[in-house]
Design an enzyme around this catalytic site. Structure first.
Site, PDB file in Angstrom:
ATOM      1  CG  ASN A  15      -2.054  -1.109   1.149  1.00 14.37           C
ATOM      2  OD1 ASN A  15      -2.503  -1.345   0.097  1.00 14.37           O
ATOM      3  ND2 ASN A  15      -2.553  -1.495   2.183  1.00 14.37           N
ATOM      4  CG  ASP A 159       7.821   9.927  13.756  1.00 18.45           C
ATOM      5  OD1 ASP A 159       6.836   9.052  13.975  1.00 18.45           O
ATOM      6  OD2 ASP A 159       8.727   9.372  13.401  1.00 18.45           O
ATOM      7  CG  HIS A 187       9.080   5.415  13.181  1.00 19.60           C
ATOM      8  ND1 HIS A 187       8.084   6.470  13.139  1.00 19.60           N
ATOM      9  CD2 HIS A 187       8.293   4.304  12.628  1.00 19.60           C
ATOM     10  CE1 HIS A 187       6.904   6.171  12.398  1.00 19.60           C
ATOM     11  NE2 HIS A 187       6.981   4.815  12.288  1.00 19.60           N
TER      12      HIS A 187
END
Length: 324
Positions: A15, A159, A187
């Site tokens: 995706n 972020d 992360h």
């Protein structure tokens, strides 16, 4: 028009890649007059699906796309690569620890690092998107000793964008109004979205928000935004991750005109961060390179949050080192 840029996207049937590839093809990364050769790399089981993605790209008749290749051969994929988006990674399975996920992904990123080392162009830029992104980038860089370590980055622009968006909604101003924002670290849940140096409309941002909201809601919500999206959408964030990858690589190639952004790159020992750890830090971009924003004063409160990320990434690196 100049010679095409050779761009590799792994996990090409997924995706994130489905959103990312069209942005690259449209010139959003390398420029509106820069042609590209796209290589879609997938595991054998997903190669046919990637061929379908390539068919759609061809049917889009995008003028900057010079050539599209689909392959499950990593050596072939990275030969002559100028840019690589390492999107494909194994997600954490039910009952698996983070160490289990690291071990599984380590094998993938060791192989990709070695293939990049042997075949990529000298100017290659590698952006690791697949999680755990920081340590996957650490692994790939270690597996590519002939390439400069700073050629390997991990995606923390997502972020950074999340932090700017939440502040934008809080203060009801455009996200572009914020300057000198940074997200330190990993992360992961330990990351530290930091507004200490930030401004909005030229004024200190810290004066515009409540401290309790900042520490009690903003910091943890930015860190856990991915989980929040999964809970609401039922799927992980794909389009926003692809958009952040576009932003990161575009700014790496074209520069930031003095604006700060967040980049997770191998540390050289700055700000008390272990050398080699792939760590989110404030940078600017110019001339195709990142330049660290150096010399910032760090308070005890900031130090505590930064050190928490150092500890977490140090532990992950220890697991990764055991894979070699």
């Amino acid at each position: 028009m100049s010679s095409p840029v050779n761009v590799v996207v792994t996990g090409a049937a997924g995706n994130i890649a489905y959103s990312l590839l069209w942005r690259i093809a449209a010139g959003d990364v390398f420029g509106k007059e820069q042609p590209v050769n796209l290589t879609l790399l997938e595991i054998p089981a997903a190669a046919r699906a990637a061929e379908g993605t390539a068919m759609e790209l061809n049917d889009s008749a995008m003028p900057l796309v010079n050539d599209i290749t689909v392959t499950d051969d990593q050596r072939k994929a990275f030969e002559g690569a100028n840019a690589a988006f390492l999107v494909g990674a194994k997600p954490r399975g039910k009952g698996e620890s983070r160490a289990d996920m690291l071990a599984a992904n380590g094998k993938i990123f060791i192989e990709q690092g070695r293939a990049l080392n042997d075949g990529a162009a000298d100017d290659v830029r590698v952006l690791v998107v697949g999680n755990p992104a920081n340590t996957n980038a650490y692994i790939a860089a270690k597996a590519a000793p002939d390439l400069p370590a700073d050629r390997f980055n991990a995606l923390m622009r997502l972020d950074h964008n999340r932090a700017a968006s939440m502040l934008s909604q809080k203060l009801e101003v455009p996200s572009t109004a914020f300057e000198r924002l940074v997200v330190w670290g990993n992360h992961s849940d330990t990351q530290f979205p930091d507004i200490t140096y930030a401004t909005v409309g030229g004024e200190p941002l810290a004066d515009k928000v409540d401290q309790d909201w900042y520490t009690g809601e903003f910091i943890p919500r930015v860190a856990k935004r991915g989980g929040e999206i999964i809970e609401v959408r039922g799927k992980s964030s794909a389009a926003s991750a692809a958009s952040a990858a576009v932003d990161h690589m575009r700014d790496w190639v074209q520069g930031t005109e003095g604006r700060w952004t967040t980049v997770a790159r191998p540390s050289t020992g700055e700000y008390g961060i272990d050398a080699g750890l792939v760590f989110g830090v404030p940078v600017t971009g110019a001339g195709g390179e990142w330049e660290l924003v150096d010399g910032l004063e760090i308070s005890d409160a900031q130090r505590q949050r930064i050190d928490a990320n150092v500890t977490a990434l140090r532990e992950e690196a220890a697991v990764a080192d055991g894979l070699f």
